[in-house]
Scaffold this motif. Structure first.
Motif, PDB file in Angstrom:
ATOM      1  N   MET A   1     -37.306  22.085  10.140  1.00  0.00           N
ATOM      2  CA  MET A   1     -36.695  23.361  10.729  1.00  0.00           C
ATOM      3  C   MET A   1     -35.205  22.797  11.238  1.00  0.00           C
ATOM      4  N   THR A   2     -34.183  23.609  10.822  1.00  0.00           N
ATOM      5  CA  THR A   2     -32.638  23.402  11.349  1.00  0.00           C
ATOM      6  C   THR A   2     -32.567  24.048  12.846  1.00  0.00           C
ATOM      7  N   GLN A   3     -31.643  23.417  13.486  1.00  0.00           N
ATOM      8  CA  GLN A   3     -31.800  23.809  15.022  1.00  0.00           C
ATOM      9  C   GLN A   3     -30.991  24.971  14.981  1.00  0.00           C
ATOM     10  N   GLU A   4     -31.245  26.036  15.825  1.00  0.00           N
ATOM     11  CA  GLU A   4     -30.585  26.985  15.864  1.00  0.00           C
ATOM     12  C   GLU A   4     -29.043  27.094  16.372  1.00  0.00           C
ATOM     13  N   THR A   5     -27.924  27.437  15.732  1.00  0.00           N
ATOM     14  CA  THR A   5     -26.787  27.322  16.163  1.00  0.00           C
ATOM     15  C   THR A   5     -26.413  27.916  17.414  1.00  0.00           C
ATOM     16  N   LEU A   6     -25.418  27.618  18.124  1.00  0.00           N
ATOM     17  CA  LEU A   6     -25.075  28.161  19.434  1.00  0.00           C
ATOM     18  C   LEU A   6     -24.465  29.699  18.908  1.00  0.00           C
ATOM     19  N   SER A   7     -23.929  30.001  17.757  1.00  0.00           N
ATOM     20  CA  SER A   7     -23.614  31.348  17.919  1.00  0.00           C
ATOM     21  C   SER A   7     -24.611  32.179  17.537  1.00  0.00           C
ATOM     22  N   GLN A   8     -25.602  31.563  16.980  1.00  0.00           N
ATOM     23  CA  GLN A   8     -27.115  32.446  16.918  1.00  0.00           C
ATOM     24  C   GLN A   8     -27.556  32.745  18.084  1.00  0.00           C
ATOM     25  N   LEU A   9     -27.433  31.435  18.799  1.00  0.00           N
ATOM     26  CA  LEU A   9     -28.174  31.706  20.431  1.00  0.00           C
ATOM     27  C   LEU A   9     -27.440  32.753  21.136  1.00  0.00           C
ATOM     28  N   ALA A  10     -26.087  32.863  20.861  1.00  0.00           N
ATOM     29  CA  ALA A  10     -25.372  33.794  21.512  1.00  0.00           C
ATOM     30  C   ALA A  10     -25.567  35.203  21.347  1.00  0.00           C
ATOM     31  N   THR A  11     -25.974  35.408  19.853  1.00  0.00           N
ATOM     32  CA  THR A  11     -26.260  36.769  19.534  1.00  0.00           C
ATOM     33  C   THR A  11     -27.655  37.207  20.062  1.00  0.00           C
ATOM     34  N   GLU A  12     -28.517  36.242  20.030  1.00  0.00           N
ATOM     35  CA  GLU A  12     -29.942  36.742  20.717  1.00  0.00           C
ATOM     36  C   GLU A  12     -29.985  36.469  22.148  1.00  0.00           C
ATOM     37  N   LYS A  13     -29.305  35.992  22.880  1.00  0.00           N
ATOM     38  CA  LYS A  13     -29.249  36.166  24.413  1.00  0.00           C
ATOM     39  C   LYS A  13     -28.058  36.958  24.967  1.00  0.00           C
ATOM     40  N   GLY A  14     -27.206  37.595  24.197  1.00  0.00           N
ATOM     41  CA  GLY A  14     -26.270  38.094  24.575  1.00  0.00           C
ATOM     42  C   GLY A  14     -25.063  37.342  25.545  1.00  0.00           C
ATOM     43  N   ILE A  15     -24.866  36.117  24.609  1.00  0.00           N
ATOM     44  CA  ILE A  15     -23.738  35.433  25.232  1.00  0.00           C
ATOM     45  C   ILE A  15     -22.343  35.439  24.481  1.00  0.00           C
ATOM     46  N   ARG A  16     -21.169  36.055  25.081  1.00  0.00           N
ATOM     47  CA  ARG A  16     -20.152  36.404  24.530  1.00  0.00           C
ATOM     48  C   ARG A  16     -19.054  35.279  24.512  1.00  0.00           C
ATOM     49  N   TYR A  17     -19.321  34.386  25.411  1.00  0.00           N
ATOM     50  CA  TYR A  17     -18.326  33.130  25.565  1.00  0.00           C
ATOM     51  C   TYR A  17     -18.964  32.002  26.290  1.00  0.00           C
ATOM     52  N   PHE A  18     -18.518  30.824  25.920  1.00  0.00           N
ATOM     53  CA  PHE A  18     -19.043  29.565  26.511  1.00  0.00           C
ATOM     54  C   PHE A  18     -17.947  28.747  27.182  1.00  0.00           C
ATOM     55  N   LEU A  19     -18.279  28.162  28.261  1.00  0.00           N
ATOM     56  CA  LEU A  19     -17.587  27.173  29.244  1.00  0.00           C
ATOM     57  C   LEU A  19     -18.015  25.810  28.792  1.00  0.00           C
ATOM     58  N   ILE A  20     -16.969  25.182  27.901  1.00  0.00           N
ATOM     59  CA  ILE A  20     -17.134  23.840  27.806  1.00  0.00           C
ATOM     60  C   ILE A  20     -16.549  23.204  29.117  1.00  0.00           C
ATOM     61  N   SER A  21     -17.341  22.353  29.656  1.00  0.00           N
ATOM     62  CA  SER A  21     -17.062  21.941  30.724  1.00  0.00           C
ATOM     63  C   SER A  21     -17.116  20.682  31.062  1.00  0.00           C
ATOM     64  N   PHE A  22     -15.968  19.769  31.576  1.00  0.00           N
ATOM     65  CA  PHE A  22     -16.208  18.433  32.035  1.00  0.00           C
ATOM     66  C   PHE A  22     -15.913  18.341  33.733  1.00  0.00           C
ATOM     67  N   THR A  23     -16.321  17.210  34.092  1.00  0.00           N
ATOM     68  CA  THR A  23     -16.066  16.886  35.506  1.00  0.00           C
ATOM     69  C   THR A  23     -15.034  15.713  35.450  1.00  0.00           C
ATOM     70  N   ASP A  24     -13.817  15.770  36.180  1.00  0.00           N
ATOM     71  CA  ASP A  24     -13.099  14.618  35.942  1.00  0.00           C
ATOM     72  C   ASP A  24     -13.349  13.504  37.124  1.00  0.00           C
ATOM     73  N   LEU A  25     -12.418  12.611  37.515  1.00  0.00           N
ATOM     74  CA  LEU A  25     -12.909  11.537  38.224  1.00  0.00           C
ATOM     75  C   LEU A  25     -12.905  11.945  39.710  1.00  0.00           C
ATOM     76  N   PHE A  26     -12.166  13.197  39.866  1.00  0.00           N
ATOM     77  CA  PHE A  26     -11.970  13.608  41.428  1.00  0.00           C
ATOM     78  C   PHE A  26     -13.148  14.713  41.600  1.00  0.00           C
ATOM     79  N   GLY A  27     -14.155  14.997  40.516  1.00  0.00           N
ATOM     80  CA  GLY A  27     -15.233  16.009  40.741  1.00  0.00           C
ATOM     81  C   GLY A  27     -14.721  17.245  40.202  1.00  0.00           C
ATOM     82  N   VAL A  28     -13.514  17.436  39.647  1.00  0.00           N
ATOM     83  CA  VAL A  28     -12.822  18.730  39.519  1.00  0.00           C
ATOM     84  C   VAL A  28     -13.472  19.171  38.159  1.00  0.00           C
ATOM     85  N   GLN A  29     -14.120  20.485  38.318  1.00  0.00           N
ATOM     86  CA  GLN A  29     -14.672  20.634  36.831  1.00  0.00           C
ATOM     87  C   GLN A  29     -13.468  21.448  35.990  1.00  0.00           C
TER      88      GLN A  29
END
Ligand code: ADP
Ligand code: MG
Ligand code: MG
Ligand code: MG
Ligand code: MG
Length: 436
Positions: A1-29
């Motif tokens: 079975m292929t994994q559900e895509t994030l856009s499919q997950l978005a439709t299912e869960k009512g997600i409209r936006y995604f935060l792609i977040s990294f934490t830098d060396l000083f801990g800032v997100q």
């Protein structure tokens, strides 16, 4: 079975936006907010960032970096369910991992542990203050007891905020189990179950974002700053740790061992004590951190933070405490610690203790606040950030385990931070020196 895509997950869960977040060396997100319609390609190719704009030791001439989100760690914001947050790892435009990415540093240490058959499990206690929206004073003017710890009345005056955060953790499946008022006026702590170290680091990161966001929603400002008020207990970030094997057996337990802990647990303790001074560069990474450790007693009677690299049983006056027969607790860390680097450095030091079969010696049962250990017996923790950075610079143990490139970048930026601070002419200096 292929994994559900994030856009499919978005439709299912009512997600409209995604935060792609990294934490830098000083801990800032740092994030990009990506609409669900673009998330599948962005999650695959990575969100682009100009690396110099974050604390990563890159230059304005370097090519963009790419943040690839870890979709297995997706948190739908409990307070804003049309948004989902995902922690990301950073890659160069050539597709190589960027070695100074804090999350990758932790992964590297955990891979080393895994190669030895160790699965590290951790829990963190992230203390914070609730301040006025300006951030200059404790929000609850009635919260004035000199011993405010566990103060029911002050806790319940903040019920609306605490409940919303705790409900959020429940929805996220973290199994929160208690909330309390801590030892400073305006200070709180909320505890959830331990998990594998990377999961805990991601949750720790998200917890800080969640607490700050929900506090703001209620017209308050949350801070994890190590020591916002000189006379009050600061914000600690204790880490509890145990090491398990592939059959999910806790290798730190030994009913025959002292206080129920195994040789491996004591070797980890010894490794952490051995590297504790350099470790402070990560567990206590800001100028302000050193106003929490080595501090004078606070209004409540105790700082609850250690000054020496020593360990005890169920005794909160030492850097390491053994609260139970399945784990130990490192009490040095504070709220400014980068969630990934705090654990990476602690685990690296512990692994060194195991590989060198280090011995921590007997535990101390003294009250280290009123009856401090003589310094011939124990190492003293650094008195300021510069000292901690010097210990790290001279270290031979953490550097190879965390990665030379990473530590070089970290030291460079932190030394710059120290220089920047040192250029300030403070009100204290003026009062002390104006009439010299
Ligand atoms: P205290 O205030 O006494 O230090 P808390 O209850 O506030 O303790 O926090 C304890 C933390 O330790 C929690 O995150 C808990 O899940 C975690 N913990 C408990 N057992 C273990 C274990 N075996 N390994 C790692 N962490 C653990
Ligand atoms: Mg642009
Ligand atoms: Mg606690
Ligand atoms: Mg606490
Ligand atoms: Mg604790």
């Amino acid at each position: 079975m292929t994994q559900e895509t994030l856009s499919q997950l978005a439709t299912e869960k009512g997600i409209r936006y995604f935060l792609i977040s990294f934490t830098d060396l000083f801990g800032v997100q740092r994030s990009k907010l990506v609409p669900a319609s673009s998330i599948d390609t962005m999650a695959e190719s990575g969100a682009g960032f100009a690396g110099f704009a974050a604390w990563l030791d890159l230059t304005p001439a370097d090519p963009d970096i790419l943040a690839i989100p870890d979709r297995d760690r997706l948190f739908q914001l409990p307070w804003q369910s049309d948004i989902a947050w995902m922690p990301a790892d950073i890659y160069t435009s050539d597709g190589d991992p960027l070695l100074q990415t804090p999350r990758l540093v932790l992964k590297r240490v955990l891979a080393e542990a895994k190669a030895q058959g160790y699965q590290v499990k951790t829990g963190v206690e992230c203390e914070y203050f609730l301040l006025t929206s300006q951030g200059d004073q404790i929000a609850d003017g009635f919260d004035q007891q000199s011993k405010p710890c566990y103060d029911q009345q002050a806790l319940m005056r903040r019920y609306e905020v605490i409940r919303e955060i705790c409900d959020g953790m429940q929805v996220l499946g973290w199994n929160p189990y208690q909330n309390d008022h801590e030892d400073a006026n305006g200070q709180f702590e909320m505890n959830w179950d331990y998990a594998d170290a990377l999961t805990t680091a991601d949750r720790h990161t998200f917890f800080k974002y969640m607490v700050k966001s929900i506090a703001e929603k209620h017209g308050l400002r949350a801070t994890f700053m190590p020591k916002p008020f000189q006379h009050l207990t600061g914000n600690g970030c204790h880490v509890h740790i145990s090491v398990w094997n592939d059959d999910n057996k806790n290798l730190f337990c030994d009913p025959q061992g002292e206080l129920g802990l195994s040789n491996l647990a004591y070797q980890f303790i010894a490794g952490i004590l051995h590297s504790s001074q350099a470790l402070c560069a990560f567990s206590n990474p800001t100028i302000n951190s050193y106003k929490r450790i080595n501090a004078a007693a606070t209004a409540s009677g105790a700082t609850w933070s250690p000054n020496t690299a020593s360990y005890g049983g169920n005794n909160r006056t030492h850097a390491i405490r053994i609260p139970d027969r399945d784990r130990f607790e490192l009490r040095m860390g504070d709220g400014s610690a980068n969630p990934y680097l705090l654990q990476a450095a602690m685990i690296a030091a512990g692994l060194d203790g195991a590989s060198q079969q280090r011995d921590p010696g007997p535990r101390f049962d003294n009250n280290n606040y009123t009856d401090p250990l003589p310094l011939e017996k124990v190492k003293q923790l650094p008195g300021n950030l510069l000292d901690a950075l010097r210990y790290l610079e001279a270290d031979q143990i953490l550097i190879p385990r965390l990665g030379e490139e990473f530590v070089a970048s970290y030291l460079k930026l932190k030394q710059q931070e120290w220089q920047h601070y040192h250029q300030e002419i403070t009100p204290w200096e003026l009062t002390q020196t104006l009439d010299c």
